[in-house]
Design an enzyme around this catalytic site. Structure first.
Site, PDB file in Angstrom:
ATOM      1  N   TYR A 112       0.861  -1.183   0.000  1.00 23.13           N
ATOM      2  CA  TYR A 112       0.000   0.000   0.000  1.00 23.13           C
ATOM      3  C   TYR A 112       0.898   1.234   0.000  1.00 23.13           C
ATOM      4  O   TYR A 112       1.447   1.634   1.031  1.00 23.13           O
ATOM      5  CB  TYR A 112      -0.930   0.002   1.224  1.00 23.13           C
ATOM      6  CG  TYR A 112      -1.783   1.237   1.314  1.00 23.13           C
ATOM      7  CD1 TYR A 112      -2.596   1.600   0.254  1.00 23.13           C
ATOM      8  CD2 TYR A 112      -1.760   2.046   2.433  1.00 23.13           C
ATOM      9  CE1 TYR A 112      -3.362   2.750   0.305  1.00 23.13           C
ATOM     10  CE2 TYR A 112      -2.534   3.199   2.509  1.00 23.13           C
ATOM     11  CZ  TYR A 112      -3.327   3.539   1.446  1.00 23.13           C
ATOM     12  OH  TYR A 112      -4.084   4.683   1.503  1.00 23.13           O
ATOM     13  N   ASP A 156      -2.246  -1.586  -3.918  1.00 25.38           N
ATOM     14  CA  ASP A 156      -2.631  -0.216  -4.261  1.00 25.38           C
ATOM     15  C   ASP A 156      -1.352   0.598  -4.309  1.00 25.38           C
ATOM     16  O   ASP A 156      -0.819   0.989  -3.263  1.00 25.38           O
ATOM     17  CB  ASP A 156      -3.603   0.331  -3.207  1.00 25.38           C
ATOM     18  CG  ASP A 156      -3.992   1.775  -3.495  1.00 25.38           C
ATOM     19  OD1 ASP A 156      -3.553   2.317  -4.536  1.00 25.38           O
ATOM     20  OD2 ASP A 156      -4.728   2.353  -2.673  1.00 25.38           O
ATOM     21  N   HIS A 260     -12.225   1.308  -4.458  1.00 29.17           N
ATOM     22  CA  HIS A 260     -11.413   0.465  -5.353  1.00 29.17           C
ATOM     23  C   HIS A 260     -12.171  -0.835  -5.639  1.00 29.17           C
ATOM     24  O   HIS A 260     -12.973  -1.281  -4.818  1.00 29.17           O
ATOM     25  CB  HIS A 260     -10.092   0.075  -4.681  1.00 29.17           C
ATOM     26  CG  HIS A 260      -9.169   1.219  -4.397  1.00 29.17           C
ATOM     27  ND1 HIS A 260      -7.992   1.412  -5.090  1.00 29.17           N
ATOM     28  CD2 HIS A 260      -9.228   2.207  -3.480  1.00 29.17           C
ATOM     29  CE1 HIS A 260      -7.367   2.473  -4.613  1.00 29.17           C
ATOM     30  NE2 HIS A 260      -8.095   2.977  -3.628  1.00 29.17           N
TER      31      HIS A 260
END
Length: 269
Positions: A112, A156, A260
């Site tokens: 992330y 991500d 998302h």
DNA sequence: ATGTCGTACTCCGTACGA
């Protein structure tokens, strides 16, 4: 003999209020391995038992209170678990597992990357400076030739690197996630490390490809002002084994959705 | 185009991060 498996990556934007959406993904797609980002809770508050009942009996969690946090849920056992820190901040932004696929195993890195705030100027915005430092540390770590292991990087990455990874290249060149300094850094890490952009191998440019649509849009689907912030990178040995990629766009329309959507990869033996 | 979310504390409204 190694077996095939499916791998999903999904920024869930708080795992505790969206356990039902994870259940829905499990019911509809049954990924063998599910990498989550932004779980937003420490390991002690992670809803492990709910996911165990779904068959995800192997769980690796790197969480913290309120922000960030990553986890891997798996039906395949782990041969190893590793957590890496970045920028000396104590943030929970990485966890790696080696899944036992019946063969030599596959190392999966779940990341992330910092969002970077609003102002794309490292001298004015500490969050953007942090994002660039994080990318520097990523480059030092995985931006060299890959090790002799079967490896995948998912997560991500908070950057849409290609022109067709955003709804308007021109209008987003000055917007954090698509600025030239970010996209160049991410592409340098990927190509320098020999990583293959598996999503684009299956859904090539110039097709538009998004995994995120802002909550601040009255009609996200009609406006379709998306960005591809979530990624699946495969090392050269694994890249030919990625047989399919699916972006589950429908999940953006589920009740109380994450902003998302899941990306699902099938890894053949 | 300053819009909508989720979390935590300041604790039923506000601040922050995304």
């Amino acid at each position: 003999m190694a077996r095939s498996f499916t791998l999903a990556t999904w920024n869930i934007n708080s795992v505790r209020i969206r356990t039902d959406l994870v259940e829905r993904l499990a019911a509809e797609r049954a990924p063998d391995v599910l990498c989550l980002q932004e779980i937003k809770c420490p390991e002690a508050n992670f809803p492990s038992s709910v996911f165990r009942k779904l068959g995800y009996v192997h769980q690796a969690i790197n969480g913290q209170k309120g922000y960030h946090g990553v986890a891997v849920l798996s039906r395949l056992p782990f041969a190893a678990i590793d957590r890496r820190g970045f920028c000396d901040k104590g943030d929970a932004r990485h966890i790696a597992v080696t899944v036992d696929d019946g063969g030599d195993g596959v190392e999966i890195h779940n990341l992330y990357v910092p969002a970077g705030g609003d102002e794309p100027d490292a001298t004015l915005n500490e969050k953007f400076a942090h994002k660039l430092q994080f990318l520097d540390e990523m480059a030092a770590w995985i931006g060299k030739a890959p090790a002799g292991r079967a490896s995948i990087v998912v997560g991500d990455l908070n950057i849409a690197p290609l022109e067709h990874d955003v709804w308007s290249h021109k209008q987003l060149l000055g917007v954090v996630s698509h600025t030239p300094v970010e996209t160049a850094a991410l592409e340098a890490i990927r190509t320098g490390g020999g990583w293959v952009d598996a999503m684009r191998s299956h859904i090539p440019v110039p097709q538009k490809l998004y995994t995120w649509w802002s909550y601040r849009s009255a009609d996200w689907s009609a406006a379709d002002k998306g960005r591809r912030l979530d990624h699946v990178w495969a090392c050269p040995a694994v890249a030919p084994r990625v047989a399919a990629i699916e972006v589950l766009r429908a999940a953006r329309g589920w009740d109380r959705p994450s902003d998302h959507v899941p990306v699902i990869a099938r890894i053949e033996r």
